[in-house]
Design a protein around this motif. Structure first.
Motif, mmCIF file in Angstrom:
data_model
loop_
_atom_site.group_PDB
_atom_site.id
_atom_site.type_symbol
_atom_site.label_atom_id
_atom_site.label_comp_id
_atom_site.label_asym_id
_atom_site.label_seq_id
_atom_site.Cartn_x
_atom_site.Cartn_y
_atom_site.Cartn_z
ATOM 1 N N LEU A 189 59.415 -5.359 44.076
ATOM 2 C CA LEU A 189 59.783 -6.769 44.237
ATOM 3 C C LEU A 189 58.541 -7.635 44.070
ATOM 4 O O LEU A 189 57.416 -7.183 44.298
ATOM 5 C CB LEU A 189 60.388 -7.002 45.630
ATOM 6 C CG LEU A 189 61.760 -6.385 45.902
ATOM 7 C CD1 LEU A 189 62.067 -6.416 47.405
ATOM 8 C CD2 LEU A 189 62.862 -7.100 45.126
ATOM 9 N N TRP A 208 59.971 -12.079 50.205
ATOM 10 C CA TRP A 208 60.693 -10.801 50.096
ATOM 11 C C TRP A 208 60.524 -9.963 51.363
ATOM 12 O O TRP A 208 61.454 -9.288 51.792
ATOM 13 C CB TRP A 208 60.212 -10.018 48.871
ATOM 14 C CG TRP A 208 60.757 -10.556 47.589
ATOM 15 C CD1 TRP A 208 60.059 -11.086 46.551
ATOM 16 C CD2 TRP A 208 62.153 -10.641 47.205
ATOM 17 N NE1 TRP A 208 60.912 -11.492 45.545
ATOM 18 C CE2 TRP A 208 62.200 -11.229 45.922
ATOM 19 C CE3 TRP A 208 63.345 -10.285 47.818
ATOM 20 C CZ2 TRP A 208 63.398 -11.466 45.243
ATOM 21 C CZ3 TRP A 208 64.537 -10.523 47.152
ATOM 22 C CH2 TRP A 208 64.565 -11.095 45.882
ATOM 23 N N TYR A 245 66.948 -14.394 38.766
ATOM 24 C CA TYR A 245 67.600 -13.101 39.024
ATOM 25 C C TYR A 245 67.549 -12.703 40.498
ATOM 26 O O TYR A 245 67.790 -11.545 40.839
ATOM 27 C CB TYR A 245 66.944 -12.008 38.182
ATOM 28 C CG TYR A 245 67.043 -12.244 36.706
ATOM 29 C CD1 TYR A 245 68.264 -12.150 36.041
ATOM 30 C CD2 TYR A 245 65.924 -12.573 35.958
ATOM 31 C CE1 TYR A 245 68.360 -12.376 34.675
ATOM 32 C CE2 TYR A 245 65.997 -12.798 34.597
ATOM 33 C CZ TYR A 245 67.224 -12.698 33.966
ATOM 34 O OH TYR A 245 67.311 -12.926 32.620
ATOM 35 N N GLU A 246 67.203 -13.679 41.353
ATOM 36 C CA GLU A 246 67.009 -13.363 42.775
ATOM 37 C C GLU A 246 68.221 -12.656 43.405
ATOM 38 O O GLU A 246 68.076 -11.646 44.092
ATOM 39 C CB GLU A 246 66.720 -14.660 43.519
ATOM 40 C CG GLU A 246 66.286 -14.459 44.941
ATOM 41 C CD GLU A 246 65.940 -15.799 45.581
ATOM 42 O OE1 GLU A 246 65.018 -16.473 45.100
ATOM 43 O OE2 GLU A 246 66.632 -16.163 46.549
ATOM 44 N N THR A 306 62.626 -4.606 39.555
ATOM 45 C CA THR A 306 63.479 -5.799 39.482
ATOM 46 C C THR A 306 62.788 -6.917 38.702
ATOM 47 O O THR A 306 61.570 -6.919 38.535
ATOM 48 C CB THR A 306 63.830 -6.324 40.896
ATOM 49 O OG1 THR A 306 62.624 -6.783 41.529
ATOM 50 C CG2 THR A 306 64.479 -5.252 41.750
ATOM 51 N N ALA A 316 67.176 -5.586 35.946
ATOM 52 C CA ALA A 316 66.329 -4.555 36.545
ATOM 53 C C ALA A 316 66.269 -3.357 35.616
ATOM 54 O O ALA A 316 67.118 -3.198 34.745
ATOM 55 C CB ALA A 316 66.883 -4.130 37.905
ATOM 56 N N SER A 325 68.374 -9.076 42.420
ATOM 57 C CA SER A 325 67.361 -8.206 43.041
ATOM 58 C C SER A 325 67.858 -7.691 44.388
ATOM 59 O O SER A 325 67.544 -6.569 44.791
ATOM 60 C CB SER A 325 66.050 -8.965 43.244
ATOM 61 O OG SER A 325 65.543 -9.353 41.995
ATOM 62 N N TYR A 361 69.563 -4.467 44.232
ATOM 63 C CA TYR A 361 68.727 -3.290 44.000
ATOM 64 C C TYR A 361 67.954 -2.842 45.225
ATOM 65 O O TYR A 361 67.568 -1.678 45.312
ATOM 66 C CB TYR A 361 67.796 -3.552 42.809
ATOM 67 C CG TYR A 361 68.587 -3.727 41.549
ATOM 68 C CD1 TYR A 361 69.246 -2.648 40.963
ATOM 69 C CD2 TYR A 361 68.740 -4.984 40.963
ATOM 70 C CE1 TYR A 361 70.019 -2.810 39.832
ATOM 71 C CE2 TYR A 361 69.504 -5.160 39.829
ATOM 72 C CZ TYR A 361 70.145 -4.076 39.265
ATOM 73 O OH TYR A 361 70.916 -4.227 38.150
ATOM 74 N N TYR A 362 67.691 -3.723 46.169
ATOM 75 C CA TYR A 362 66.936 -3.229 47.341
ATOM 76 C C TYR A 362 67.842 -2.639 48.417
ATOM 77 O O TYR A 362 67.362 -2.020 49.356
ATOM 78 C CB TYR A 362 65.973 -4.277 47.903
ATOM 79 C CG TYR A 362 66.549 -5.469 48.628
ATOM 80 C CD1 TYR A 362 67.378 -5.325 49.736
ATOM 81 C CD2 TYR A 362 66.201 -6.769 48.251
ATOM 82 C CE1 TYR A 362 67.870 -6.416 50.421
ATOM 83 C CE2 TYR A 362 66.687 -7.878 48.928
ATOM 84 C CZ TYR A 362 67.523 -7.693 50.009
ATOM 85 O OH TYR A 362 68.014 -8.772 50.688
#
Ligand SMILES: Nc1nc2c(ncn2[C@@H]2O[C@H](COP(=O)(O)OP(=O)(O)OP(=O)(O)O)[C@@H](O)[C@H]2O)c(=O)[nH]1
Length: 226
Positions: free
Chosen positions: A13, A102, A70-71, A64, A43, A74, A77-78
């Motif tokens: 990130l 983040w 694209y926040e 990412t 990503a 992301s 993905y986390y």
């Protein structure tokens, strides 16, 4: 490589242009791509197999996109990541502010995710120390506060890149071992006659009730192992 297999989900990130993709490229392919900058869209995923002691560890790395556009993506993905490498550019103070954003989010939404702060492009400071915009000691204090590890890396020279990912894998293996011991102790306490346990690092579903062992107990035990 031998021993038990361990899969670890890792997410990269950080603000756009800090060097997340370059870090992954250096670690996975041992190369530094030159040429025009290409921002990540959405990503990218890459896996690398390595060893920690007698364990075979597969790091599944989600790189990412740093663009705020694209926040929301992301965040997908986390979810469920065991480790997050939160990057900032040592020559760009605004990228450190973004890293803090983040960290705050991970701390409130992904409690089980270990955070690694990574200051990137350290080679630029070797060329000219005056380019540093993020003070090492300030970040170290911050890292201590949030119980994160701190690395300063260069994907160009390779400085500290392997060490960073090796630490991610080692920490995960030792935390998983600790959780297994805790789960074992818990199981022994719950069921004094309990003598065997399935030990694995892979996600499990227990097929049914085991005689003498309460279903909820197994569920709790296996959750502890996951
Ligand atoms: N000098 C130097 N340049 C770097 C380093 N790492 C990355 N860069 C450069 O910084 C720019 C951005 O790198 P990327 O790896 O694409 O950045 P990113 O964080 O993945 O960017 P997004 O995909 O937009 O989120 C590129 O021009 C890289 O060549 C480094 O360690 N040293």
């Amino acid at each position: 490589m031998s021993g038990q297999r361990v899969d670890v989900k890792v997410v990269m990130l950080g603000k756009e242009y800090v060097g997340k993709t370059s870090l992954v490229e250096r670690y996975v392919h041992d190369r530094f791509l030159v040429g025009p900058y290409q921002n990540t869209i959405g990503a990218a995923f890459v896996a690398k197999v390595m060893s920690v002691g007698d364990r075979t560890v597969t790091l599944g790395i989600w790189d990412t996109a740093g663009s705020e556009r694209y926040e929301a993506m992301s965040r997908i993905y986390y979810r469920g990541a065991k480790a997050a490498i939160v990057c900032y550019d040592l020559t760009d103070s605004s990228s450190f502010e973004r890293a803090k954003f983040w960290v705050k989010e991970l701390r409130s939404l992904e409690e089980g995710c270990q955070i690694y702060l990574c200051g990137t492009k350290s080679d630029l400071l070797e060329e000219d120390r005056r380019r540093r915009r993020v003070d090492f000691h300030d970040v170290q204090d911050y890292a201590d506060n949030i119980k994160a590890q701190l690395f300063e890396t260069s994907s160009k020279t390779g400085q500290s890149v392997d060490e960073l990912f090796q630490k991610v894998a080692e920490d995960y293996v030792s935390v998983a071992a600790f959780q297994r011991t805790r789960a074992w102790t818990w199981a022994r306490r719950q069921t004094p006659t309990f003598t065997a346990v399935v030990i694995t690092d892979s996600p499990l579903t227990w097929p049914g009730r085991v005689k003498g062992v309460p279903q909820s107990g197994w569920t709790q035990l296996l959750t502890g192992l996951g």
